[in-house]
Write an enzyme that holds these catalytic residues in place. Structure first.
Site, PDB file in Angstrom:
ATOM      1  N   GLN A 285       2.743  10.031   1.394  1.00 16.43           N
ATOM      2  CA  GLN A 285       4.054   9.387   1.377  1.00 16.43           C
ATOM      3  C   GLN A 285       4.881   9.771   0.150  1.00 16.43           C
ATOM      4  OE1 GLN A 285       2.214   5.349   2.313  1.00 16.43           O
ATOM      5  NE2 GLN A 285       4.232   5.209   3.275  1.00 16.43           N
TER       6      GLN A 285
ATOM      7  N   HIS B 176      -4.379   1.054   7.574  1.00 15.94           N
ATOM      8  CA  HIS B 176      -3.026   1.619   7.651  1.00 15.94           C
ATOM      9  C   HIS B 176      -2.884   2.781   6.659  1.00 15.94           C
ATOM     10  CE1 HIS B 176       1.481   1.233   8.106  1.00 15.94           C
ATOM     11  NE2 HIS B 176       1.395   1.912   6.978  1.00 15.94           N
ATOM     12  N   GLU B 177      -3.316   2.559   5.415  1.00 24.30           N
ATOM     13  CA  GLU B 177      -3.196   3.615   4.399  1.00 24.30           C
ATOM     14  C   GLU B 177      -4.160   4.769   4.687  1.00 24.30           C
ATOM     15  OE1 GLU B 177      -0.627   3.561   2.602  1.00 24.30           O
ATOM     16  OE2 GLU B 177      -0.165   1.481   3.082  1.00 24.30           O
TER      17      GLU B 177
ATOM     18  N   HIS C  28      -2.758   7.269   6.942  1.00 27.11           N
ATOM     19  CA  HIS C  28      -1.850   8.220   6.291  1.00 27.11           C
ATOM     20  C   HIS C  28      -2.598   9.458   5.793  1.00 27.11           C
ATOM     21  CE1 HIS C  28       2.132   6.502   6.271  1.00 27.11           C
ATOM     22  NE2 HIS C  28       1.678   5.332   5.844  1.00 27.11           N
TER      23      HIS C  28
ATOM     24  N   GLY D 220       0.841  -1.190   0.000  1.00 28.25           N
ATOM     25  CA  GLY D 220       0.000   0.000   0.000  1.00 28.25           C
ATOM     26  C   GLY D 220       0.875   1.237   0.000  1.00 28.25           C
TER      27      GLY D 220
ATOM     28  N   CYS E 103       6.123   0.203   7.513  1.00 28.12           N
ATOM     29  CA  CYS E 103       5.687   1.318   6.670  1.00 28.12           C
ATOM     30  C   CYS E 103       6.858   1.757   5.801  1.00 28.12           C
ATOM     31  CB  CYS E 103       5.223   2.465   7.567  1.00 28.12           C
ATOM     32  SG  CYS E 103       4.713   3.936   6.670  1.00 28.12           S
ATOM     33  N   LEU E 104       6.594   2.016   4.532  1.00 33.69           N
ATOM     34  CA  LEU E 104       7.652   2.434   3.613  1.00 33.69           C
ATOM     35  C   LEU E 104       8.275   3.770   4.015  1.00 33.69           C
ATOM     36  CD1 LEU E 104       6.058   1.380   0.190  1.00 33.69           C
ATOM     37  CD2 LEU E 104       7.742   0.128   1.565  1.00 33.69           C
TER      38      LEU E 104
END
Length: 195
Positions: free
Chosen positions: A50, A147-148, A151, A45, A105-106
């Site tokens: 991000q 999670h996304e 963000h 995701g 997380c990226l």
């Protein structure tokens, strides 16, 4: 096109995203770049903040989770076929038992912690063609969406862990902000010297 992922400490990660319209500049290209960037970083995701955009947009492809031996065949199939773009999303309901899962997380490379989330969500969103949908998701797909979604609300998974765990990862977070983290994908760091 692969674009840099913004690292922990970048102010855009704390902004609440704004709704967009079909006239958002280069939207198709933005979405394509987000998928390219997510796949390049082996993510499941990626949210617009991000990549530096404070808008309500995120993309998901749960295929990498589909070969987990901890899952039933049915769950594996569900994850294998799930690829979706979410625009202007709004979670209407979170329900069911909270369950823990080790999340990463990226934007926060090399940090993983158990996060507890509800097992089932109802979400309203627009797809890439701006068709409005209301759907119910559960299990790992619901978790990735949550999670996304966090963000686009300016929330990171590290906000959902205990104070003790936050203390234990403080140095890692500082290293990310200073650009000392070395993931194998392009990143933009908050306090990197020589920016």
């Amino acid at each position: 096109m692969i674009i840099p992922i913004y690292g922990y400490g970048e102010p855009v990660l704390r902004q609440v995203g704004v709704d967009i319209t079909p006239k958002y500049p280069n939207l198709k290209e933005v979405i394509a770049n987000m998928y390219d960037t997510m796949y390049n970083a082996y993510g499941v995701g990626l949210a617009a903040p991000q990549v530096g955009l404070a808008i309500r947009l995120f993309v998901i492809d749960t295929e990498p989770f589909s070969d987990s031996e901890d899952l039933s065949k049915e769950e594996q199939e569900q994850l294998k076929g799930f690829k979706q773009t979410f625009i202007n999303a709004k979670i209407l309901k979170e329900e069911g038992e909270e369950w823990g899962f080790n999340e990463g997380c990226l934007s926060i490379p090399d940090v993983r912690e158990d996060v507890y989330r509800n097992e089932k969500i109802t979400i309203e969103y627009c797809d890439e063609e701006f068709n409005k949908k209301t759907e119910v998701f559960d299990g790992l797909i619901a978790r990735v969406i949550q999670h996304e979604y966090d963000h686009i609300e300016g929330i990171l998974f590290t906000d959902k862990i205990s104070m003790l765990k936050k203390t234990l990862i403080k140095k890692k977070l500082q290293n990310i902000m200073e650009g000392k983290s070395r993931p194998d994908y392009k990143m933009k760091f908050a306090n990197k010297k020589g920016r």
